[in-house]
Scaffold this active site. Structure first.
Site, PDB file in Angstrom:
ATOM      1  N   PRO A   2      43.183  -8.598 -52.214  1.00 46.53           N
ATOM      2  CA  PRO A   2      43.319  -7.467 -53.139  1.00 46.53           C
ATOM      3  C   PRO A   2      44.601  -7.563 -53.955  1.00 46.53           C
ATOM      4  O   PRO A   2      45.663  -7.817 -53.417  1.00 46.53           O
ATOM      5  CB  PRO A   2      43.349  -6.241 -52.229  1.00 46.53           C
ATOM      6  CG  PRO A   2      43.505  -6.737 -50.850  1.00 46.53           C
ATOM      7  CD  PRO A   2      43.140  -8.177 -50.818  1.00 46.53           C
ATOM      8  N   GLU A   3      44.476  -7.416 -55.247  1.00 43.56           N
ATOM      9  CA  GLU A   3      45.655  -7.390 -56.103  1.00 43.56           C
ATOM     10  C   GLU A   3      45.864  -5.948 -56.568  1.00 43.56           C
ATOM     11  O   GLU A   3      45.128  -5.054 -56.179  1.00 43.56           O
ATOM     12  CB  GLU A   3      45.472  -8.353 -57.286  1.00 43.56           C
ATOM     13  CG  GLU A   3      45.416  -9.809 -56.812  1.00 43.56           C
ATOM     14  CD  GLU A   3      45.883 -10.806 -57.871  1.00 43.56           C
ATOM     15  OE1 GLU A   3      46.807 -10.485 -58.631  1.00 43.56           O
ATOM     16  OE2 GLU A   3      45.315 -11.903 -57.932  1.00 43.56           O
TER      17      GLU A   3
END
Ligand code: ZN
Length: 270
Positions: A2-3
């Site tokens: 996840p960014e």
């Protein structure tokens, strides 16, 4: 992994729990990146969550003077479940039981973390972080001043959380493609004008991704969710040997920088 856009959309997706009381917390497996201090969480039972927001890629649930600090690590996800549901998924580590539903933290690879903390800016995971990329503080002038003497490649500088937070490998590639800057350039060679472009591209790309996240959230947060994180239509990342979407002539090159894959167009990015 996840960014920032995924974390931001996760925060938006769990807003229904802000203003709800936390009835209890079930910790099935405290072994995350740092062992979860199960005892400390007990003092939160019965208290109300006042606010849910984000700092960099950390999710913060504010409860009176404490905050629960959640990091999704490589594979962590949050999902919402009906309170009566006893559906258990492999790698469910922690369940927050609220008045009207449950919030479940699942993490197969256990690089995520969960801490109960006081003042966020003083916590060891947050105290050295740079500005938010979508804030006013982050602009071309700031970034120029910050790295004008740096010998490290611009892509590394963009991913350095002390310079600016929340930009991981995928978006660093996309931002530099959008700004037409070659990822291998030494930071100190980037002009002010180019810095303005990088800051503009960073904000643009992240906003597009956050918007895209909003549209896929419904599926993602279904109780049987965990379909994997969404991606925006990527212009350069993971497109080795495919035609550049800008010049439509050159093929995208893939190299390795600091053990991470870098993609760029030789013609468009200088
Ligand atoms: Zn090109």
């Amino acid at each position: 992994m996840p960014e920032l856009p995924e974390v931001e959309t996760s925060v938006q997706a769990i807003q229904e729990f802000a203003d709800q009381s936390l009835e209890s917390i079930e910790i099935y497996n405290p072994n995350l990146r740092w062992k979860v201090d199960s005892k400390s969480f007990k003092k939160l039972f019965g208290l109300k969550v006042n606010k849910i927001n984000r700092r960099a890629k950390y999710i913060l649930l504010h409860i009176e003077k404490s905050q629960i600090l959640i990091h999704l690590g490589m594979t962590g996800t949050l999902r919402i479940a009906n309170k009566k549901s006893n559906f258990y998924k492999k790698h469910d580590h922690i369940e927050f039981i609220f008045q009207k539903g449950k919030l479940i933290f699942n993490d197969p690879r256990r690089f995520g973390s969960m801490h109960l903390i006081g003042e966020p800016s003083k916590h060891f995971l947050l105290d050295k972080l740079g500005p938010e990329p979508l804030s006013r503080e982050f602009d071309g002038e700031y970034f120029f001043q910050k790295i004008k003497k740096s010998l490290s490649p611009i892509k590394n500088a963009l991913m350095n959380q002390q310079n600016v937070v929340g930009i991981g490998n995928i978006y660093a590639n996309e931002i530099l493609f959008d700004a037409r800057i070659r990822p291998t350039r030494k930071s100190k060679t980037i002009t002010k004008k180019e810095h303005n472009k990088i800051a503009e591209s960073a904000k643009k790309i992240l906003k597009i991704a956050i918007k895209a996240g909003g549209t896929t959230l419904k599926d993602f947060y279904k109780p049987d969710g965990n379909k994997g994180y969404f991606k925006i239509d990527l212009a350069v990342y993971d497109r080795a040997n495919e035609k550049c979407k800008n010049c439509k002539k050159e093929s995208i090159i893939r190299i390795i920088q600091s053990q991470r894959a870098t993609f760029y167009c030789r013609k468009c990015q200088t």
